[in-house]
Design a protein around this motif. Structure first.
Motif, short mmCIF file in Angstrom:
data_model
loop_
_atom_site.label_atom_id
_atom_site.label_comp_id
_atom_site.label_asym_id
_atom_site.label_seq_id
_atom_site.Cartn_x
_atom_site.Cartn_y
_atom_site.Cartn_z
N MET A 175 0.81 -1.21 0.00
CA MET A 175 0.00 0.00 0.00
C MET A 175 0.86 1.27 0.00
SD MET A 175 -2.91 -1.15 -0.43
CE MET A 175 -3.78 -2.70 -0.27
N ARG A 176 2.10 1.12 -0.34
CA ARG A 176 3.00 2.25 -0.49
C ARG A 176 3.50 2.33 -1.94
NH1 ARG A 176 6.70 5.53 2.53
NH2 ARG A 176 8.70 5.85 1.47
N ASN A 177 4.07 1.25 -2.42
CA ASN A 177 4.53 1.18 -3.80
C ASN A 177 3.63 0.31 -4.67
OD1 ASN A 177 7.16 2.68 -3.65
ND2 ASN A 177 7.58 1.10 -2.10
N LEU A 178 2.94 -0.63 -4.05
CA LEU A 178 1.99 -1.49 -4.76
C LEU A 178 0.67 -1.45 -4.01
CD1 LEU A 178 1.56 -3.54 -7.08
CD2 LEU A 178 2.33 -5.33 -5.51
N HIS A 179 -0.35 -0.88 -4.66
CA HIS A 179 -1.62 -0.61 -4.00
C HIS A 179 -2.69 -1.65 -4.29
CE1 HIS A 179 -0.36 3.91 -4.31
NE2 HIS A 179 0.34 3.24 -3.41
N ARG A 180 -2.44 -2.54 -5.24
CA ARG A 180 -3.43 -3.54 -5.62
C ARG A 180 -2.70 -4.73 -6.24
NH1 ARG A 180 -7.20 -3.35 -10.22
NH2 ARG A 180 -6.35 -5.47 -10.41
N HIS A 181 -3.40 -5.85 -6.32
CA HIS A 181 -2.82 -7.01 -6.99
C HIS A 181 -2.78 -6.75 -8.50
CE1 HIS A 181 -2.64 -9.50 -3.43
NE2 HIS A 181 -3.92 -9.24 -3.15
N PRO A 182 -1.78 -7.29 -9.17
CA PRO A 182 -1.63 -6.98 -10.61
C PRO A 182 -2.81 -7.42 -11.47
CG PRO A 182 0.45 -7.77 -9.71
CD PRO A 182 -0.57 -7.95 -8.63
N PHE A 183 -3.34 -8.64 -11.24
CA PHE A 183 -4.44 -9.13 -12.09
C PHE A 183 -5.59 -9.72 -11.27
CE2 PHE A 183 -1.42 -8.58 -15.48
CZ PHE A 183 -2.20 -8.37 -16.61
N TRP A 184 -5.80 -9.19 -10.08
CA TRP A 184 -6.96 -9.60 -9.28
C TRP A 184 -7.46 -8.37 -8.53
CZ3 TRP A 184 -9.12 -9.50 -4.53
CH2 TRP A 184 -10.21 -10.35 -4.32
N PRO A 185 -8.78 -8.12 -8.55
CA PRO A 185 -9.85 -8.93 -9.16
C PRO A 185 -9.99 -8.73 -10.66
CG PRO A 185 -10.79 -6.99 -8.15
CD PRO A 185 -9.33 -6.95 -7.83
N ASP A 186 -9.18 -7.84 -11.22
CA ASP A 186 -9.21 -7.59 -12.66
C ASP A 186 -7.82 -7.11 -13.07
OD1 ASP A 186 -9.11 -5.06 -11.52
OD2 ASP A 186 -11.09 -4.42 -12.23
N ALA A 187 -7.66 -6.83 -14.34
CA ALA A 187 -6.39 -6.29 -14.81
C ALA A 187 -6.24 -4.85 -14.33
CB ALA A 187 -6.34 -6.36 -16.34
N ALA A 188 -5.03 -4.52 -13.89
CA ALA A 188 -4.81 -3.17 -13.33
C ALA A 188 -5.22 -2.10 -14.34
CB ALA A 188 -3.33 -3.01 -12.98
N PRO A 189 -6.16 -1.21 -13.97
CA PRO A 189 -6.67 -0.20 -14.91
C PRO A 189 -5.59 0.71 -15.48
CG PRO A 189 -8.14 -0.37 -13.03
CD PRO A 189 -6.92 -1.18 -12.69
N GLN A 190 -4.53 0.99 -14.72
CA GLN A 190 -3.54 1.96 -15.19
C GLN A 190 -2.82 1.50 -16.46
OE1 GLN A 190 -0.57 2.10 -11.91
NE2 GLN A 190 0.94 1.54 -13.45
N SER A 191 -2.87 0.18 -16.75
CA SER A 191 -2.14 -0.35 -17.90
C SER A 191 -3.03 -0.92 -18.99
CB SER A 191 -1.14 -1.43 -17.42
OG SER A 191 -0.18 -0.88 -16.56
N LEU A 192 -4.33 -0.72 -18.89
CA LEU A 192 -5.23 -1.31 -19.88
C LEU A 192 -5.01 -0.74 -21.28
CD1 LEU A 192 -8.61 -1.57 -17.93
CD2 LEU A 192 -7.01 -3.41 -18.53
#
Length: 497
Positions: free
Chosen positions: A294-311
């Protein structure tokens, strides 16, 4: 081996093929090239003087468990970059020298003038976050740079405890410093690649196994946004990152092995030795990997979906058809004395999912009635353990309507790592067929890096379009459908997370 590789890609015919820019995917061209390449004498040599090759460029420095800091690049002293920088210390001692001072990259760039900047391809090595180095001869970027007229870079960074040990109270960035190293390397590319003819606005990251997982993780890290524009993952997925509680349990296991010594001050050798601590979740050596901090990585890469920032980024992902042939030696305990009477028992702990092993064996035997136990072992474990994460990632991208191109390497019953040499053009002691397959894979990778499309349709949930790389390469809809459906009914938790 290295001398052989230099001789191979320096032969007059090989050099002509690498620099032709032609398409060798037609049957006639493949057959003709195969016959010609088979006749090339191995001793024919020619200097590779059409490339600028720089090795051992230091892009950063860091104190243990802290975020890295950039090192200024001295473009006036290019003559000093003639050897690889050290690898990160790691179990096994395969890559020497090794040092925590391991933030180095390497570059291959065509010297010829060009009317517009060249695509940039940046490679991250595998090794499950714990081992590896791009000084491996398979990662030599010369053939790929020449064949594709692209700028190729390879990157070393901190691994295992040096890059991923989670000590948040004392070191807030620990747990993800290895990822922060990669981000710093990409920032170096943005700042300096124009000087070598590279296009800072067309950077493709690609990586195999752990390298692909690192890329999937970067696709969810805010600090990596805008630093690359396309992504290729090769047998490397990161659906979920390590949770902070599990990461803390692993830290405690490692600290127990250190018997009260401070991990920030122990020697490199002591810290590496402590990696043999029993993993409290998986068993075996303690796992190190990116942490949902929650500092450098705020969410799982592909759960529950694909990370929106890289779609919006085009993505290509691939696997090999029998990944696990690389994981078990012929005399490994899992394979010794293997027969149908013990196949279910042997696959049970290797699938990494909680499925009834007798039922799984029965289903696979019904689909492959002629297959011997060894083949079924690898088919089952590959599908359950290795392929599953890629399917999840491809489906997540398809659900989001984002570009995703999928391939499967079937050539010579491909195992884990077989696509490294093919994509770099560095297959050691290559046969004519392997050289042609290498050209085919390189062409697809370069086309993707240049255009965002490797030459086939993106993966959809209706058709599940997949390029099968083989002697007769073709796009297949929904390959291994029943295997995917068989395991889809069972929840998947990525090992280590």
């Amino acid at each position: 081996m290295r001398a052989y590789l230099v001789r191979l890609i320096s032969t007059p015919l090989w050099t002509a093929i690498l620099t032709s820019g032609g398409n060798l995917l037609s049957r006639r061209a493949v057959m003709g090239s195969a016959l010609a390449l088979a006749a090339v004498p191995a001793y024919a040599t020619k200097p590779r003087n059409n490339l600028r090759i720089l090795k051992g460029i230091q892009y950063g420095t860091a104190e243990r468990f802290r975020a890295p800091r950039a090192v200024p690049f001295d473009a006036k002293r290019l003559e000093k970059f003639i050897g690889f920088g050290p690898a990160c210390p790691q179990p096994g001692g395969r890559y020497l020298p090794a040092s925590e001072d391991c933030l180095y990259l390497n570059l291959w760039a065509p010297k010829a003038e060009t009317s517009k900047p060249r695509p940039v391809m940046v490679y991250f090595h595998g090794g499950a976050y714990s081992t590896g180095s791009v000084s491996d001869p398979l990662n030599d970027g010369a053939a790929l740079a020449q064949r594709g007229d692209v700028v190729v870079l390879t990157v070393n960074h901190r691994l295992n405890a040096f890059g991923y040990l989670y000590l948040p109270e004392q070191f807030p960035d620990s747990g993800n410093t290895g990822q922060l190293d990669l981000i710093l390397a990409l920032q170096w590319v943005q700042a300096n690649i124009s000087a070598f003819g590279g296009d800072r606005d067309n950077v493709t990251v690609f990586g195999q196994s752990g390298g692909g997982a690192k890329i999937a993780t970067l696709m969810a890290m805010p600090a990596a946004k805008g630093l690359f524009h396309k992504a290729i993952t090769m047998s490397g997925q990161q659906v979920t990152a390590s949770g902070p509680l599990n990461a803390a349990r692993r830290t405690q296991a490692l600290l127990s092995r250190l018997e009260g010594a401070d991990p920030a001050t122990v020697s490199q050798a002591e810290l590496v030795a402590a990696l043999s601590a029993q993993d409290p979740i998986l068993g075996g050596g303690v796992y190190m990997g990116p942490v949902l901090d929650m500092r450098n990585l705020h969410r799982h890469p592909f759960w529950p979906d694909a990370a929106p920032q890289s779609l919006h980024l085009p993505m290509m992902m691939g696997n090999t058809v029998l990944e696990t042939r690389a994981f078990y030696a012929p005399n490994a305990k899992q394979l010794a004395g293997l027969d149908f009477s013990n196949l279910a028992q042997r696959i049970a702990p290797e699938m990494r999912i909680d499925a009834h092993p007798d039922w799984v064996v029965q289903e696979f035997r019904s689909k492959y009635p002629e297959a011997p136990p060894l083949e079924l072992f690898h088919r089952i474990v590959t599908t359950a353990r290795s392929w599953r994460g890629q399917v999840i990632q491809a489906e997540a991208r398809a659900h989001a309507g984002a570009p995703a191109f999928v391939y499967q390497l079937d050539f010579e019953q491909a195992k884990h790592t077989d696509d490294i040499g093919l994509s770099f053009g560095t297959v050691p002691y290559a046969t004519a067929a392997q050289r042609i397959m290498s050209l085919r894979v390189m062409d697809a990778f370069v086309r993707f890096a240049r255009t965002g499309n490797p030459g086939w349709q993106p993966y959809s949930l209706d058709k599940r379009e997949t390029m099968i790389f083989d002697n007769e390469s073709r796009v297949v809809d929904n390959p291994r459908a029943w295997e995917r459906e068989l395991f889809a009914r069972i929840p998947y938790i990525q090992p280590g997370t």
